[in-house]
Design a protein around this motif. Structure first.
Motif, mmCIF file in Angstrom:
data_model
loop_
_atom_site.group_PDB
_atom_site.id
_atom_site.type_symbol
_atom_site.label_atom_id
_atom_site.label_comp_id
_atom_site.label_asym_id
_atom_site.label_seq_id
_atom_site.Cartn_x
_atom_site.Cartn_y
_atom_site.Cartn_z
ATOM 1 N N LEU A 114 45.328 87.091 74.326
ATOM 2 C CA LEU A 114 45.619 87.820 73.907
ATOM 3 C C LEU A 114 46.366 87.876 72.491
ATOM 4 C CD1 LEU A 114 45.735 90.653 76.409
ATOM 5 C CD2 LEU A 114 43.338 90.318 75.336
ATOM 6 N N GLY A 115 47.389 87.008 72.584
ATOM 7 C CA GLY A 115 47.996 87.446 71.741
ATOM 8 C C GLY A 115 48.299 86.365 70.180
ATOM 9 N N ASP A 116 47.134 85.445 70.354
ATOM 10 C CA ASP A 116 46.695 84.347 69.191
ATOM 11 C C ASP A 116 45.297 84.916 69.208
ATOM 12 O OD1 ASP A 116 48.312 82.642 70.041
ATOM 13 O OD2 ASP A 116 47.451 81.449 71.993
ATOM 14 N N GLN A 117 44.575 85.955 69.550
ATOM 15 C CA GLN A 117 43.407 86.530 68.820
ATOM 16 C C GLN A 117 43.625 87.327 68.354
ATOM 17 O OE1 GLN A 117 39.763 86.261 72.111
ATOM 18 N NE2 GLN A 117 40.992 85.597 73.256
ATOM 19 N N VAL A 118 44.622 88.450 68.117
ATOM 20 C CA VAL A 118 45.404 89.627 67.693
ATOM 21 C C VAL A 118 45.706 88.850 66.499
ATOM 22 C CG1 VAL A 118 46.870 91.556 67.793
ATOM 23 C CG2 VAL A 118 45.547 91.324 69.564
ATOM 24 N N ILE A 119 46.163 88.312 66.532
ATOM 25 C CA ILE A 119 47.259 86.935 65.030
ATOM 26 C C ILE A 119 46.195 86.445 64.171
ATOM 27 C CG2 ILE A 119 49.461 88.200 65.823
ATOM 28 C CD1 ILE A 119 49.710 84.445 65.990
ATOM 29 N N GLU A 120 44.706 86.183 64.676
ATOM 30 C CA GLU A 120 44.318 84.661 64.699
ATOM 31 C C GLU A 120 43.461 85.043 62.852
ATOM 32 O OE1 GLU A 120 40.329 82.387 65.342
ATOM 33 O OE2 GLU A 120 40.707 84.504 66.787
ATOM 34 N N ALA A 121 42.805 86.230 62.943
ATOM 35 C CA ALA A 121 42.094 86.816 61.421
ATOM 36 C C ALA A 121 43.567 86.656 59.933
ATOM 37 C CB ALA A 121 41.576 87.593 61.493
ATOM 38 N N THR A 122 44.914 87.228 60.406
ATOM 39 C CA THR A 122 46.042 87.752 59.784
ATOM 40 C C THR A 122 46.424 86.587 58.879
ATOM 41 O OG1 THR A 122 46.423 89.734 60.742
ATOM 42 C CG2 THR A 122 48.318 88.603 59.398
ATOM 43 N N VAL A 123 46.353 84.915 60.122
ATOM 44 C CA VAL A 123 47.166 84.270 59.990
ATOM 45 C C VAL A 123 46.225 83.588 58.924
ATOM 46 C CG1 VAL A 123 47.992 82.059 60.882
ATOM 47 C CG2 VAL A 123 48.416 84.310 62.065
ATOM 48 N N ALA A 124 44.408 83.166 59.643
ATOM 49 C CA ALA A 124 43.418 83.116 58.757
ATOM 50 C C ALA A 124 43.017 82.957 57.305
ATOM 51 C CB ALA A 124 42.219 82.916 59.306
ATOM 52 N N HIS A 125 43.746 84.097 57.273
ATOM 53 C CA HIS A 125 43.646 84.792 55.610
ATOM 54 C C HIS A 125 44.708 84.857 55.397
ATOM 55 C CE1 HIS A 125 40.107 87.417 55.418
ATOM 56 N NE2 HIS A 125 39.792 87.872 56.434
ATOM 57 N N LYS A 126 45.989 84.017 55.556
ATOM 58 C CA LYS A 126 47.423 83.645 54.871
ATOM 59 C C LYS A 126 47.924 84.695 54.765
ATOM 60 C CE LYS A 126 45.387 78.923 54.135
ATOM 61 N NZ LYS A 126 45.512 78.100 52.855
ATOM 62 N N LEU A 127 47.753 86.090 55.038
ATOM 63 C CA LEU A 127 48.528 86.568 54.897
ATOM 64 C C LEU A 127 49.773 87.603 55.329
ATOM 65 C CD1 LEU A 127 45.702 89.525 56.445
ATOM 66 C CD2 LEU A 127 46.476 88.883 53.394
ATOM 67 N N MET A 128 50.422 86.383 56.601
ATOM 68 C CA MET A 128 51.634 86.200 57.140
ATOM 69 C C MET A 128 52.309 84.934 57.714
ATOM 70 S SD MET A 128 51.841 89.722 59.537
ATOM 71 C CE MET A 128 51.259 91.383 58.536
ATOM 72 N N THR A 129 53.020 84.173 58.446
ATOM 73 C CA THR A 129 53.049 83.193 59.043
ATOM 74 C C THR A 129 53.053 83.751 60.532
ATOM 75 O OG1 THR A 129 55.405 83.517 59.041
ATOM 76 C CG2 THR A 129 54.747 82.442 57.092
ATOM 77 N N VAL A 130 52.624 82.773 60.674
ATOM 78 C CA VAL A 130 52.467 82.846 62.639
ATOM 79 C C VAL A 130 53.646 83.595 63.260
ATOM 80 C CG1 VAL A 130 52.121 81.653 64.571
ATOM 81 C CG2 VAL A 130 50.805 80.876 62.577
ATOM 82 N N GLU A 131 54.730 83.452 62.265
ATOM 83 C CA GLU A 131 55.641 84.062 63.354
ATOM 84 C C GLU A 131 56.340 86.007 63.337
ATOM 85 O OE1 GLU A 131 56.204 81.341 61.709
ATOM 86 O OE2 GLU A 131 56.473 79.944 63.428
ATOM 87 N N GLU A 132 55.107 85.762 61.553
ATOM 88 C CA GLU A 132 55.793 87.022 61.298
ATOM 89 C C GLU A 132 54.639 88.117 61.851
ATOM 90 O OE1 GLU A 132 57.284 86.018 56.578
ATOM 91 O OE2 GLU A 132 54.987 86.096 57.009
ATOM 92 N N ALA A 133 53.118 87.538 62.074
ATOM 93 C CA ALA A 133 51.738 87.537 62.329
ATOM 94 C C ALA A 133 52.338 88.242 64.274
ATOM 95 C CB ALA A 133 50.803 86.850 62.575
ATOM 96 N N ARG A 134 53.260 87.283 64.899
ATOM 97 C CA ARG A 134 53.471 87.389 66.268
ATOM 98 C C ARG A 134 54.344 88.385 66.213
ATOM 99 N NH1 ARG A 134 51.101 84.210 69.462
ATOM 100 N NH2 ARG A 134 50.887 81.854 68.677
ATOM 101 N N ALA A 135 55.539 88.931 65.904
ATOM 102 C CA ALA A 135 56.697 90.011 65.160
ATOM 103 C C ALA A 135 55.616 91.180 64.834
ATOM 104 C CB ALA A 135 57.250 89.955 64.247
ATOM 105 N N ARG A 136 54.490 90.975 64.337
ATOM 106 C CA ARG A 136 54.183 92.206 63.799
ATOM 107 C C ARG A 136 53.000 93.384 64.891
ATOM 108 N NH1 ARG A 136 52.376 97.210 60.700
ATOM 109 N NH2 ARG A 136 50.854 96.954 60.675
#
Length: 543
Positions: A114-136
């Motif tokens: 679930l966590g990988d899917q929740v951050i997928e679009a955010t990371v793909a759009h380069k809005l955050m780093t992977v670490e920032e997206a996981r924290a979000r």
């Protein structure tokens, strides 16, 4: 108040493909205008085909299926997103505007965490780093009330409940800090006890993140708990548009008043419920792997009356119906009808036993052969049970169509040419064709809009008065129980926790589960959600 989203004179067309005719263009949304300020929620409400989802998707510059946005403007922070090129629209979706679908189960890939899917679009759009997206994501899991936010994302979709999955999809939408979220009936598929938690989580998340939202539903009581304003739609046009308080307390239009007042009537229960036309004694049932779904269930249904069986998903309601019909032989216990034990297995029952007990399914779409006409669908049981053929069968099909308040002109239509309510009426006529004494109704109105469902319930009650047919009505809608039932059985995790006349079951003192069930049914009142949650917290503290 700054306008985040402004829709002006929206027009949406689609291509229809009538059977036996050339394709033609039809208008499905016309002249719709509204505005949505930052941090507010607009509810879009109306029956199926009203254009709710189509309008909501226009905020993503998207036309579903063959739908095309052919007129008007959709302005996001003053920019007409309909004029963006493909790359601009790709950048918009999942970044500035996000979408939460009705079925979370269909929205997640079962093979990924679930966590990988929740951050997928955010990371793909380069809005955050992977670490920032996981924290979000972890922060949002906490805001949405998910268990163990730090490790929740490590789970796979099948390892969480439906309500948790729906909240995870909301976290996915919120992860990129969007300006706007479109919620497309996000609690429709949930039980009322789960729905209240998801509603509260969504409302809290919107308030915490200051995101604006379009909330699409056909349930006015639900939308009243989460929306600041409401737009009522019908057949692609605006019926009424105002504040939530005005819409639910002083609706100006007749259609809106009908939505507000739906299912207000209550049937008086039968005073004598001593008869035992259907008797279920100590039934335990499960499936081939030995997993037990029903545990020692005993109840009865008098002739000509309605027993409502209520409970959340997984409580055993539909399994009980399968036992009664013989589709699932019980592990132990007996089912007796008119004083005669029914053979446990369907294939061993006589044709007359099969005739006397009929079933109406939840989804009429999947219960009908799309290649058969109404004549064939209703006619088959007439031949099987009554031996009717030719002109006699056609005459009886037409009589049944009249009985369900559909003209004989529908006789040669296919299911695809019928509305949802019409399909369910045909399903009722098919059951009536056998001239049954008991009909098991497995949530036959849950997929229908409130006003259409009201018509189906009224039809069933009229047919019962005319024919003295008995109903076992499976539902999780307490408003339906109040409207039609004589007696009520409350089920929880395969056990019968409460059973008796409606007036007794729905009156205190309650067991804990029935109390929770009744308090989770949304009411058409401002602030009901907050009061219900406060009551829960007080009771939890008291325990």
């Amino acid at each position: 108040m700054s306008e985040l989203l402004t829709v002006r004179d929206l027009k949406i067309e689609a291509t229809a493909y009538p059977p036996g005719e050339p394709p033609k263009d039809i208008t499905i949304v016309e002249g719709v205008s509204f505005s949505l300020p930052k941090g507010r929620v607009l509810g879009l409400i109306g029956e199926s085909g009203a254009g709710k989802s189509t309008i909501g998707l226009s905020a993503l510059a998207y036309g579903r299926g063959s739908a095309r946005i052919t007129g008007g403007e959709v302005l996001l922070n003053g920019e007409n997103i309909l004029k963006l090129g493909k790359s601009g629209i790709r950048k918009l979706r999942g970044d500035r505007v996000c979408y939460v679908a009705q079925s979370a189960a269909a929205a997640f890939n079962p093979a990924h965490r679930l966590g990988d899917q929740v951050i997928e679009a955010t990371v793909a759009h380069k809005l955050m780093t992977v670490e920032e997206a996981r924290a979000r994501a972890t922060y949002l899991f906490g805001v949405l009330g998910l268990p163990n936010p730090e490790t929740f994302g490590e789970r796979y979709p099948h390892q969480v409940s439906g309500g948790q999955l729906q909240r995870a999809m909301t976290a996915m939408a919120l992860c990129s800090n969007p300006e706007l979220i479109v919620f497309d009936e996000p609690t429709t598929a949930l039980d009322v006890t789960t729905q209240i938690d998801v509603l509260a989580a969504i409302k809290h998340a919107i308030e915490t993140t200051h995101t604006a939202a379009l909330y699409i539903t056909h349930d006015l009581a639900v939308v009243a708990q989460i929306s600041d304003d409401i737009m009522v739609l019908r057949q692609g046009k605006t019926v009424e548009y105002g504040t939530t308080q005005q819409i639910i307390e002083a609706p100006a239009q007749e259609y809106t008043r009908a939505l507000v007042n739906v299912r207000q009537a209550r049937k008086e229960e039968a005073t004598d419920q001593s008869d035992r036309q259907l008797k279920i004694e100590n039934v335990t049932a499960g499936y081939s792997n030995g997993f037990k779904v029903l545990h020692d269930v005993s109840l009865h249904l008098p002739k000509g009356q309605t027993l409502a069986v209520v409970g959340e998903s997984g409580s055993g309601k539909s399994t009980l119906a399968r036992v009664i019909t013989g589709l699932l032989p019980p592990m132990s216990g007996t089912v007796t009808f008119d004083g005669k034990p029914l053979t446990p297995a369907l294939k061993q029952r006589s044709r007359d036993d099969l005739r006397r007990i009929q079933l109406i399914y939840q989804m009429a779409d999947t219960a009908m052969n799309p290649r058969q006409t109404v004549r064939d669908i209703i006619g088959r049981p007439l031949t099987f049970y009554r031996g009717l053929h030719g002109a006699a069968k056609t005459a009886r099909v037409k009589e049944l169509l009249e009985q369900i308040e559909m003209a004989s002109g529908f006789i040669d239509r296919y299911p695809a040419e019928l509305s949802g309510g019409q399909k369910q009426r045909v399903a009722i006529a098919r059951a009536l064709a056998a001239e049954p004494e008991l009909i098991l109704c497995d949530e036959p109105t849950s997929a229908l809009d409130p006003l259409v469902a009201e018509g189906i319930l009224s039809l069933l009650m009229r047919l019962q008065a005319e024919t003295q047919v008995s109903y076992m009505f499976i539902t999780h809608d307490i408003a339906i129980v109040r409207a039609i039932a004589d007696s009520v059985a409350v089920m929880h995790r395969g056990r019968l926790v409460r059973f008796g006349p409606k007036s007794e079951v729905l009156s205190p003192p309650f067991d804990d589960y029935t109390d929770l069930l009744l308090k989770s049914v949304p009411e058409m009142e401002l602030g009901w959600l907050e009061r219900a949650l406060a009551t829960r917290r007080m009771e939890s503290a008291g325990h």
